[in-house]
Design a protein around this motif. Structure first.
Motif, mmCIF file in Angstrom:
data_model
loop_
_atom_site.group_PDB
_atom_site.id
_atom_site.type_symbol
_atom_site.label_atom_id
_atom_site.label_comp_id
_atom_site.label_asym_id
_atom_site.label_seq_id
_atom_site.Cartn_x
_atom_site.Cartn_y
_atom_site.Cartn_z
ATOM 1 N N LEU A 262 1.851 2.895 -2.971
ATOM 2 C CA LEU A 262 1.027 3.473 -3.773
ATOM 3 C C LEU A 262 0.610 5.029 -3.348
ATOM 4 C CD1 LEU A 262 -1.588 0.718 -4.317
ATOM 5 C CD2 LEU A 262 0.077 1.324 -5.885
ATOM 6 N N GLN A 263 1.407 5.187 -2.508
ATOM 7 C CA GLN A 263 1.639 6.636 -1.713
ATOM 8 C C GLN A 263 0.178 7.039 -1.261
ATOM 9 O OE1 GLN A 263 3.000 9.358 -4.814
ATOM 10 N NE2 GLN A 263 5.080 8.630 -4.378
ATOM 11 N N PRO A 264 -0.304 5.985 -0.194
ATOM 12 C CA PRO A 264 -1.729 6.184 0.272
ATOM 13 C C PRO A 264 -1.769 7.514 1.462
ATOM 14 C CG PRO A 264 -0.624 4.676 1.516
ATOM 15 C CD PRO A 264 0.524 5.270 0.489
ATOM 16 N N THR A 265 -3.167 7.542 1.532
ATOM 17 C CA THR A 265 -3.557 8.454 2.713
ATOM 18 C C THR A 265 -3.382 7.838 3.762
ATOM 19 O OG1 THR A 265 -6.014 8.017 2.545
ATOM 20 C CG2 THR A 265 -5.127 9.735 0.937
ATOM 21 N N CYS B 194 0.867 -1.106 0.003
ATOM 22 C CA CYS B 194 -0.087 -0.072 0.206
ATOM 23 C C CYS B 194 0.961 1.306 0.057
ATOM 24 C CB CYS B 194 -0.844 -0.090 1.089
ATOM 25 S SG CYS B 194 -2.059 1.372 1.124
ATOM 26 N N THR C 72 -6.726 1.019 6.518
ATOM 27 C CA THR C 72 -7.591 -0.017 5.803
ATOM 28 C C THR C 72 -6.918 -1.158 5.102
ATOM 29 O OG1 THR C 72 -9.272 1.955 5.141
ATOM 30 C CG2 THR C 72 -9.383 -0.192 4.006
ATOM 31 N N ALA C 73 -5.855 -0.902 4.472
ATOM 32 C CA ALA C 73 -5.029 -2.132 3.818
ATOM 33 C C ALA C 73 -4.357 -2.912 4.954
ATOM 34 C CB ALA C 73 -3.873 -1.342 2.757
ATOM 35 N N ARG D 118 -5.584 6.990 5.926
ATOM 36 C CA ARG D 118 -6.780 6.164 6.040
ATOM 37 C C ARG D 118 -6.760 4.806 4.993
ATOM 38 N NH1 ARG D 118 -12.901 7.259 3.571
ATOM 39 N NH2 ARG D 118 -13.954 5.425 4.788
ATOM 40 N N ASP D 119 -6.224 5.163 3.844
ATOM 41 C CA ASP D 119 -5.921 4.083 2.933
ATOM 42 C C ASP D 119 -4.839 2.992 3.391
ATOM 43 O OD1 ASP D 119 -7.462 5.408 1.144
ATOM 44 O OD2 ASP D 119 -5.689 6.155 0.025
ATOM 45 N N LEU D 120 -3.806 3.644 4.254
ATOM 46 C CA LEU D 120 -2.909 2.447 4.767
ATOM 47 C C LEU D 120 -3.628 2.007 5.866
ATOM 48 C CD1 LEU D 120 -0.004 1.755 5.175
ATOM 49 C CD2 LEU D 120 0.588 3.620 6.517
#
Length: 161
Positions: A144-147, A141, A153-154, A149-151
């Motif tokens: 992919l340079q996440p936010t 994750c 969630t992953a 929140r994305d990190l």
């Protein structure tokens, strides 16, 4: 060790080669090898053992092997519900495969080696495996340079999976 199917090879030698080719094909399927690779490698192993007329058909969930034009064909089911092999098992399988392609492994010895590879215990315990999957998912994750929140969630999904 060369075996000539239907000619000078003893029936038990031919049966062992047949069993070895079938089990090796099943193991390659569980390792995720392409059906074209499986067919080519099994044919070369049969040839190195003196069976140049082997007929091998590989499908994603089945293997059909005949060790000669006049020999009976055996259909082997390869159920995928058993799951894929681990990387350490795949590594040991390919070592066996390379040796078999050189003719350094007799069919009986190959069958014994396949059985020991199948029974190999996992190198890490279940807790370490789950944590490793979680860290790997988070790392993928991050690529992919996440936010944040994305990190998160992953990472949670990696833990669940």
């Amino acid at each position: 060790m060369a075996i000539a199917a239907g000619a000078s090879g003893a029936p038990e030698d031919v049966r062992e080669l047949h069993a070895f080719v079938l089990e090796l094909g099943r193991a390659l399927s569980y390792s995720g090898a392409a059906v074209s690779e499986i067919q080519q490698r099994l044919s070369s192993i049969a040839a190195i053992n003196g069976v140049s007329q082997a007929r091998i058909i590989t499908l994603p969930t089945a293997l059909i092997v005949s060790l000669g034009r006049t020999e009976a064909a055996v259909v082997e089911e390869i159920p995928q519900v058993a799951g894929m092999w681990r990387l350490d098992q795949i590594s040991a399988l390919y070592e066996l495969l390379y040796a078999a392609e050189r003719g350094d492994v007799a069919p009986r010895e190959g069958l014994e080696t396949l059985a020991s590879i199948r029974e190999m215990p996992p190198r890490r315990g279940p807790v370490v495996s789950v944590l490793s999957y979680t860290v790997m998912t988070a790392a993928l994750c991050l690529i992919l340079q996440p936010t944040p929140r994305d990190l998160l969630t992953a990472t949670v999904l990696g833990l669940i999976v």
